[in-house]
Motif scaffolding. Structure first.
Motif, PDB file in Angstrom:
ATOM      1  N   LEU A 170       0.835  -1.207   0.000  1.00 59.48           N
ATOM      2  CA  LEU A 170       0.000   0.000   0.000  1.00 59.48           C
ATOM      3  C   LEU A 170       0.865   1.250   0.000  1.00 59.48           C
ATOM      4  CD1 LEU A 170      -2.914  -0.734   2.514  1.00 59.48           C
ATOM      5  CD2 LEU A 170      -3.095  -0.327   0.060  1.00 59.48           C
ATOM      6  N   TYR A 171       1.905   1.255   0.828  1.00 53.77           N
ATOM      7  CA  TYR A 171       2.794   2.414   0.900  1.00 53.77           C
ATOM      8  C   TYR A 171       3.392   2.736  -0.473  1.00 53.77           C
ATOM      9  CZ  TYR A 171       7.068   5.066   1.514  1.00 53.77           C
ATOM     10  OH  TYR A 171       8.057   5.993   1.371  1.00 53.77           O
ATOM     11  N   HIS A 172       3.841   1.719  -1.185  1.00 56.41           N
ATOM     12  CA  HIS A 172       4.477   1.944  -2.479  1.00 56.41           C
ATOM     13  C   HIS A 172       3.470   2.279  -3.579  1.00 56.41           C
ATOM     14  CE1 HIS A 172       8.549   1.056  -1.256  1.00 56.41           C
ATOM     15  NE2 HIS A 172       8.094   0.015  -0.589  1.00 56.41           N
ATOM     16  N   ILE A 195      -1.054   2.406  10.996  1.00 55.12           N
ATOM     17  CA  ILE A 195      -1.120   3.116   9.712  1.00 55.12           C
ATOM     18  C   ILE A 195       0.105   4.015   9.544  1.00 55.12           C
ATOM     19  CG2 ILE A 195      -2.435   4.815   8.369  1.00 55.12           C
ATOM     20  CD1 ILE A 195      -3.896   2.185   8.567  1.00 55.12           C
ATOM     21  N   THR A 196       0.400   4.833  10.550  1.00 53.65           N
ATOM     22  CA  THR A 196       1.548   5.750  10.446  1.00 53.65           C
ATOM     23  C   THR A 196       2.879   4.993  10.520  1.00 53.65           C
ATOM     24  OG1 THR A 196       1.450   6.237  12.811  1.00 53.65           O
ATOM     25  CG2 THR A 196       0.293   7.750  11.322  1.00 53.65           C
ATOM     26  N   GLY A 197       2.902   3.844  11.191  1.00 51.98           N
ATOM     27  CA  GLY A 197       4.112   3.028  11.257  1.00 51.98           C
ATOM     28  C   GLY A 197       4.558   2.535   9.887  1.00 51.98           C
ATOM     29  N   PHE A 198       3.612   2.398   8.967  1.00 50.46           N
ATOM     30  CA  PHE A 198       3.934   1.995   7.596  1.00 50.46           C
ATOM     31  C   PHE A 198       3.875   3.188   6.637  1.00 50.46           C
ATOM     32  CE2 PHE A 198       2.996  -2.050   9.550  1.00 50.46           C
ATOM     33  CZ  PHE A 198       3.929  -2.893   8.956  1.00 50.46           C
ATOM     34  N   ASP A 199       3.959   4.396   7.183  1.00 50.03           N
ATOM     35  CA  ASP A 199       3.984   5.650   6.408  1.00 50.03           C
ATOM     36  C   ASP A 199       2.755   5.833   5.523  1.00 50.03           C
ATOM     37  OD1 ASP A 199       6.422   6.508   7.493  1.00 50.03           O
ATOM     38  OD2 ASP A 199       7.549   5.311   6.044  1.00 50.03           O
ATOM     39  N   LEU A 200       1.619   5.399   6.017  1.00 47.68           N
ATOM     40  CA  LEU A 200       0.350   5.618   5.329  1.00 47.68           C
ATOM     41  C   LEU A 200      -0.393   6.736   6.048  1.00 47.68           C
ATOM     42  CD1 LEU A 200      -0.565   1.857   4.838  1.00 47.68           C
ATOM     43  CD2 LEU A 200       0.290   3.428   3.095  1.00 47.68           C
ATOM     44  N   ASN A 201      -1.404   7.296   5.404  1.00 42.45           N
ATOM     45  CA  ASN A 201      -2.094   8.419   6.038  1.00 42.45           C
ATOM     46  C   ASN A 201      -3.615   8.368   5.937  1.00 42.45           C
ATOM     47  OD1 ASN A 201      -2.244   8.951   3.330  1.00 42.45           O
ATOM     48  ND2 ASN A 201      -0.880  10.721   3.371  1.00 42.45           N
ATOM     49  N   LEU A 202      -4.171   7.277   5.436  1.00 42.49           N
ATOM     50  CA  LEU A 202      -5.622   7.137   5.358  1.00 42.49           C
ATOM     51  C   LEU A 202      -6.064   5.906   6.134  1.00 42.49           C
ATOM     52  CD1 LEU A 202      -6.219   7.900   1.566  1.00 42.49           C
ATOM     53  CD2 LEU A 202      -6.641   9.412   3.498  1.00 42.49           C
ATOM     54  N   PRO A 203      -7.330   5.861   6.539  1.00 42.35           N
ATOM     55  CA  PRO A 203      -7.827   4.685   7.276  1.00 42.35           C
ATOM     56  C   PRO A 203      -7.764   3.416   6.436  1.00 42.35           C
ATOM     57  CG  PRO A 203      -9.416   6.488   7.343  1.00 42.35           C
ATOM     58  CD  PRO A 203      -8.347   6.883   6.384  1.00 42.35           C
TER      59      PRO A 203
END
Length: 190
Positions: free
Chosen positions: A63-65, A170-178
């Motif tokens: 997801l991050y990439h 979520i933030t641990g994997f550098d994501l920002n949406l639910p």
């Protein structure tokens, strides 16, 4: 199973079987000693220290990439995880798991729950509260948002979890949406 999940609008991914200790512990808000992980004796990189015990970190990295792709991102993976098992001659066993995530501006828990219902329909496991089929039951898990997590029970036994991921995950994997997620042990359904 893969074709049916694709027909439900999910895209299949394939991730590495090895990951870092942080991926399966700290980033998922777990203690590494409780993960039952098989550790690599002499890892060449920090990214490949243990065999994965859950498919969730790999799909969250995917997801991050791909977070700049059009929303929603609905991904799934069916693959093996590795668990320590002293009863086996090699000291470990594989389990076939299925993980699915819905990443969007809202968590989309109903999308993941609908996918669970479809999976159980395909496997001919009827919904039932009396222990003859499957149901979900509220539970607490540090990886998921408090009050937004459930055990998946099949014939009274827990075979997986679904829920909305905790903001720290979520933030641990550098994501920002639910993100709503489902992980289930397919071998336990047979």
């Amino acid at each position: 199973m893969r074709a049916e999940i694709c027909a439900a609008g999910f895209t299949e991914v394939l991730t590495f079987a090895l990951c870092s200790r942080d991926d399966i512990a700290d980033r998922l808000r777990k203690d590494i000693s409780t993960t039952n992980a098989v550790h690599i004796a002499n890892p060449k990189t920090l990214s490949f220290q243990v065999a994965r015990t859950t498919l969730l970190p790999g799909i969250l990295k995917t997801l991050y990439h791909n977070k700049n792709m059009p929303l929603p991102l609905k991904l799934f993976e069916i693959s093996d995880v590795v668990m320590k098992d002293d009863k086996k001659d090699v000291g470990a066993r594989n389990e076939r798991h299925l993980v699915a995530v819905n990443y969007n501006k809202s968590s989309g828990f109903e999308v993941i729950h609908g996918l669970l219902d479809r999976i159980m329909q395909l496997l001919l496991v009827p919904p039932a509260q009396d222990g003859t089929g499957y149901c979900i039951q509220a539970t607490d898990d540090s990886t998921y948002f408090p009050g937004r997590c459930a055990d998946i029970l099949v014939r009274g036994e827990s075979v997986g979890k679904l829920g909305v991921l905790h903001p720290d995950v979520i933030t641990g994997f550098d994501l920002n949406l639910p993100c709503a997620a489902l992980e289930i042990n397919l071998e336990a359904l047979q």
